[in-house]
Design a protein around this motif. Structure first.
Motif, PDB file in Angstrom:
ATOM      1  N   PHE A  21       0.804  -1.215   0.000  1.00 10.94           N
ATOM      2  CA  PHE A  21       0.000   0.000   0.000  1.00 10.94           C
ATOM      3  C   PHE A  21       0.837   1.266   0.000  1.00 10.94           C
ATOM      4  O   PHE A  21       0.384   2.315  -0.436  1.00 10.94           O
ATOM      5  CB  PHE A  21      -0.937   0.001   1.212  1.00 10.94           C
ATOM      6  CG  PHE A  21      -1.873  -1.162   1.207  1.00 10.94           C
ATOM      7  CD1 PHE A  21      -3.047  -1.114   0.490  1.00 10.94           C
ATOM      8  CD2 PHE A  21      -1.561  -2.325   1.894  1.00 10.94           C
ATOM      9  CE1 PHE A  21      -3.906  -2.199   0.450  1.00 10.94           C
ATOM     10  CE2 PHE A  21      -2.410  -3.415   1.866  1.00 10.94           C
ATOM     11  CZ  PHE A  21      -3.586  -3.355   1.137  1.00 10.94           C
ATOM     12  N   TYR A  22       2.069   1.171   0.523  1.00 13.84           N
ATOM     13  CA  TYR A  22       2.905   2.358   0.604  1.00 13.84           C
ATOM     14  C   TYR A  22       4.384   1.987   0.511  1.00 13.84           C
ATOM     15  O   TYR A  22       4.857   1.133   1.265  1.00 13.84           O
ATOM     16  CB  TYR A  22       2.663   3.116   1.921  1.00 13.84           C
ATOM     17  CG  TYR A  22       3.491   4.363   2.005  1.00 13.84           C
ATOM     18  CD1 TYR A  22       3.099   5.513   1.325  1.00 13.84           C
ATOM     19  CD2 TYR A  22       4.678   4.373   2.710  1.00 13.84           C
ATOM     20  CE1 TYR A  22       3.878   6.654   1.359  1.00 13.84           C
ATOM     21  CE2 TYR A  22       5.467   5.523   2.753  1.00 13.84           C
ATOM     22  CZ  TYR A  22       5.059   6.651   2.079  1.00 13.84           C
ATOM     23  OH  TYR A  22       5.836   7.777   2.104  1.00 13.84           O
ATOM     24  N   GLY A  23       5.072   2.623  -0.429  1.00 16.08           N
ATOM     25  CA  GLY A  23       6.525   2.564  -0.436  1.00 16.08           C
ATOM     26  C   GLY A  23       7.201   1.632  -1.413  1.00 16.08           C
ATOM     27  O   GLY A  23       8.351   1.849  -1.738  1.00 16.08           O
ATOM     28  N   ASP A  24       6.535   0.589  -1.898  1.00 16.78           N
ATOM     29  CA  ASP A  24       7.188  -0.360  -2.795  1.00 16.78           C
ATOM     30  C   ASP A  24       6.344  -0.472  -4.071  1.00 16.78           C
ATOM     31  O   ASP A  24       5.327  -1.155  -4.096  1.00 16.78           O
ATOM     32  CB  ASP A  24       7.321  -1.723  -2.111  1.00 16.78           C
ATOM     33  CG  ASP A  24       8.137  -2.719  -2.923  1.00 16.78           C
ATOM     34  OD1 ASP A  24       8.068  -2.692  -4.170  1.00 16.78           O
ATOM     35  OD2 ASP A  24       8.840  -3.547  -2.305  1.00 16.78           O
ATOM     36  N   ILE A  36       1.453   2.083 -13.679  1.00 15.28           N
ATOM     37  CA  ILE A  36       2.659   1.923 -14.489  1.00 15.28           C
ATOM     38  C   ILE A  36       3.875   2.455 -13.737  1.00 15.28           C
ATOM     39  O   ILE A  36       4.925   1.829 -13.696  1.00 15.28           O
ATOM     40  CB  ILE A  36       2.531   2.680 -15.831  1.00 15.28           C
ATOM     41  CG1 ILE A  36       1.341   2.152 -16.634  1.00 15.28           C
ATOM     42  CG2 ILE A  36       3.814   2.580 -16.640  1.00 15.28           C
ATOM     43  CD1 ILE A  36       0.993   3.027 -17.818  1.00 15.28           C
ATOM     44  N   ASP A  37       3.714   3.652 -13.144  1.00 17.19           N
ATOM     45  CA  ASP A  37       4.856   4.298 -12.504  1.00 17.19           C
ATOM     46  C   ASP A  37       4.367   5.324 -11.488  1.00 17.19           C
ATOM     47  O   ASP A  37       3.209   5.745 -11.527  1.00 17.19           O
ATOM     48  CB  ASP A  37       5.713   5.000 -13.566  1.00 17.19           C
ATOM     49  CG  ASP A  37       7.094   5.374 -13.063  1.00 17.19           C
ATOM     50  OD1 ASP A  37       7.542   4.819 -12.032  1.00 17.19           O
ATOM     51  OD2 ASP A  37       7.736   6.232 -13.693  1.00 17.19           O
ATOM     52  N   GLU A  38       5.259   5.696 -10.591  1.00 14.96           N
ATOM     53  CA  GLU A  38       5.002   6.769  -9.634  1.00 14.96           C
ATOM     54  C   GLU A  38       6.232   7.665  -9.580  1.00 14.96           C
ATOM     55  O   GLU A  38       7.357   7.183  -9.624  1.00 14.96           O
ATOM     56  CB  GLU A  38       4.732   6.218  -8.230  1.00 14.96           C
ATOM     57  CG  GLU A  38       3.416   5.533  -8.076  1.00 14.96           C
ATOM     58  CD  GLU A  38       3.137   5.103  -6.640  1.00 14.96           C
ATOM     59  OE1 GLU A  38       1.953   4.984  -6.310  1.00 14.96           O
ATOM     60  OE2 GLU A  38       4.086   4.870  -5.866  1.00 14.96           O
ATOM     61  N   GLU A  39       5.967   8.972  -9.471  1.00 12.01           N
ATOM     62  CA  GLU A  39       7.051   9.945  -9.350  1.00 12.01           C
ATOM     63  C   GLU A  39       6.673  10.909  -8.224  1.00 12.01           C
ATOM     64  O   GLU A  39       5.589  11.494  -8.236  1.00 12.01           O
ATOM     65  CB  GLU A  39       7.196  10.716 -10.663  1.00 12.01           C
ATOM     66  CG  GLU A  39       8.186  11.835 -10.612  1.00 12.01           C
ATOM     67  CD  GLU A  39       8.144  12.711 -11.865  1.00 12.01           C
ATOM     68  OE1 GLU A  39       8.904  13.690 -11.891  1.00 12.01           O
ATOM     69  OE2 GLU A  39       7.362  12.425 -12.780  1.00 12.01           O
ATOM     70  N   VAL A  40       7.565  11.049  -7.257  1.00 14.23           N
ATOM     71  CA  VAL A  40       7.317  11.982  -6.158  1.00 14.23           C
ATOM     72  C   VAL A  40       7.573  13.393  -6.677  1.00 14.23           C
ATOM     73  O   VAL A  40       8.677  13.712  -7.124  1.00 14.23           O
ATOM     74  CB  VAL A  40       8.211  11.667  -4.943  1.00 14.23           C
ATOM     75  CG1 VAL A  40       7.996  12.697  -3.850  1.00 14.23           C
ATOM     76  CG2 VAL A  40       7.923  10.267  -4.421  1.00 14.23           C
ATOM     77  N   LEU A  41       6.534  14.231  -6.628  1.00 11.52           N
ATOM     78  CA  LEU A  41       6.648  15.616  -7.075  1.00 11.52           C
ATOM     79  C   LEU A  41       7.035  16.541  -5.929  1.00 11.52           C
ATOM     80  O   LEU A  41       7.751  17.515  -6.120  1.00 11.52           O
ATOM     81  CB  LEU A  41       5.331  16.097  -7.691  1.00 11.52           C
ATOM     82  CG  LEU A  41       4.822  15.318  -8.903  1.00 11.52           C
ATOM     83  CD1 LEU A  41       3.505  15.897  -9.384  1.00 11.52           C
ATOM     84  CD2 LEU A  41       5.859  15.328 -10.024  1.00 11.52           C
ATOM     85  N   GLU A  48       2.608  13.310   5.219  1.00 12.88           N
ATOM     86  CA  GLU A  48       1.374  14.028   4.906  1.00 12.88           C
ATOM     87  C   GLU A  48       1.734  15.269   4.108  1.00 12.88           C
ATOM     88  O   GLU A  48       2.656  15.992   4.450  1.00 12.88           O
ATOM     89  CB  GLU A  48       0.619  14.407   6.183  1.00 12.88           C
ATOM     90  CG  GLU A  48       0.057  13.206   6.896  1.00 12.88           C
ATOM     91  CD  GLU A  48      -0.610  13.546   8.221  1.00 12.88           C
ATOM     92  OE1 GLU A  48      -0.726  14.739   8.561  1.00 12.88           O
ATOM     93  OE2 GLU A  48      -1.003  12.609   8.919  1.00 12.88           O
ATOM     94  N   GLY A  49       1.012  15.480   3.022  1.00 13.88           N
ATOM     95  CA  GLY A  49       1.310  16.605   2.146  1.00 13.88           C
ATOM     96  C   GLY A  49       2.185  16.225   0.963  1.00 13.88           C
ATOM     97  O   GLY A  49       2.343  17.008   0.025  1.00 13.88           O
ATOM     98  N   THR A  50       2.742  15.018   0.978  1.00 11.86           N
ATOM     99  CA  THR A  50       3.531  14.543  -0.153  1.00 11.86           C
ATOM    100  C   THR A  50       2.623  14.425  -1.372  1.00 11.86           C
ATOM    101  O   THR A  50       1.481  13.979  -1.267  1.00 11.86           O
ATOM    102  CB  THR A  50       4.181  13.183   0.174  1.00 11.86           C
ATOM    103  OG1 THR A  50       5.137  13.382   1.228  1.00 11.86           O
ATOM    104  CG2 THR A  50       4.878  12.566  -1.028  1.00 11.86           C
ATOM    105  N   ILE A  51       3.141  14.832  -2.539  1.00  9.59           N
ATOM    106  CA  ILE A  51       2.381  14.738  -3.785  1.00  9.59           C
ATOM    107  C   ILE A  51       3.111  13.774  -4.711  1.00  9.59           C
ATOM    108  O   ILE A  51       4.320  13.912  -4.943  1.00  9.59           O
ATOM    109  CB  ILE A  51       2.227  16.112  -4.454  1.00  9.59           C
ATOM    110  CG1 ILE A  51       1.479  17.074  -3.511  1.00  9.59           C
ATOM    111  CG2 ILE A  51       1.497  15.982  -5.797  1.00  9.59           C
ATOM    112  CD1 ILE A  51       1.437  18.502  -3.993  1.00  9.59           C
TER     113      ILE A  51
END
Length: 171
Positions: A21-24, A36-41, A48-51
């Protein structure tokens, strides 16, 4: 506005289930196959507040949306990540993935979501919404996490609960 809440027991320790659910990202793809993918903006120290920009495949089209982490709890026996995003430019979504340790080998997974249409006419269609998609998601989540945990491949019954109602489905 449509609200959903479903619970299911996953027969794995909470620490094993949490990375799905979180982190991998690779583990997350096991229960969210369209990702497909995730990118931390934007990353915050408190989480909290992470986009996060999440790319996913919708049929033959690749799409993306920005999700904001609204709540985050990572305690030994209780974990929660709440994400807010706009889906298909039509719905404001708020989704909770909550894990609570039942015992050392079982975790209660609670899914909650609030779906608010951006167009009032879409509210009418929500009146006819069923929970089939959520039940399939809950069952897929249970199955994939347990299969990853159990090397012996023993199948188990899947039970999704919603409040006092229970729906038992056999494999």
């Amino acid at each position: 506005m449509k609200k959903w809440k479903k619970d299911i027991i996953i027969n794995v320790p909470i620490e094993f289930a949490w990375p799905y659910f979180y982190g991998d990202l690779e583990k997350k793809k096991a229960i969210f196959p369209k990702i497909i993918d995730e990118e931390v903006l934007k990353e915050t120290h408190e989480v909290e507040g992470t986009i996060i920009r999440q790319a996913y495949k919708n049929g033959s089209i690749d799409e993306s949306y920005d999700l904001t982490i609204k709540k985050f709890i990572n305690e030994p026996n209780h974990k929660l990540v709440q994400e807010a995003f706009i889906l298909n430019n039509m719905f404001r979504m708020k989704v909770d993935y909550e894990l609570n340790s039942v015992d050392e080998n079982q975790t209660r997974f609670t899914y909650r979501s609030v779906n608010r249409p951006r167009n009032p006419l879409l509210s009418l269609f929500q009146l006819f919404g069923k929970d089939d998609v959520i039940i399939r998601f809950m069952n897929r989540t249970k199955t994939n996490i347990e299969e990853a945990y159990n090397s012996n491949g023993v199948e188990q019954d899947v039970i999704v609960t919603s409040g006092e109602n229970e729906v038992a489905q056999e494999k």
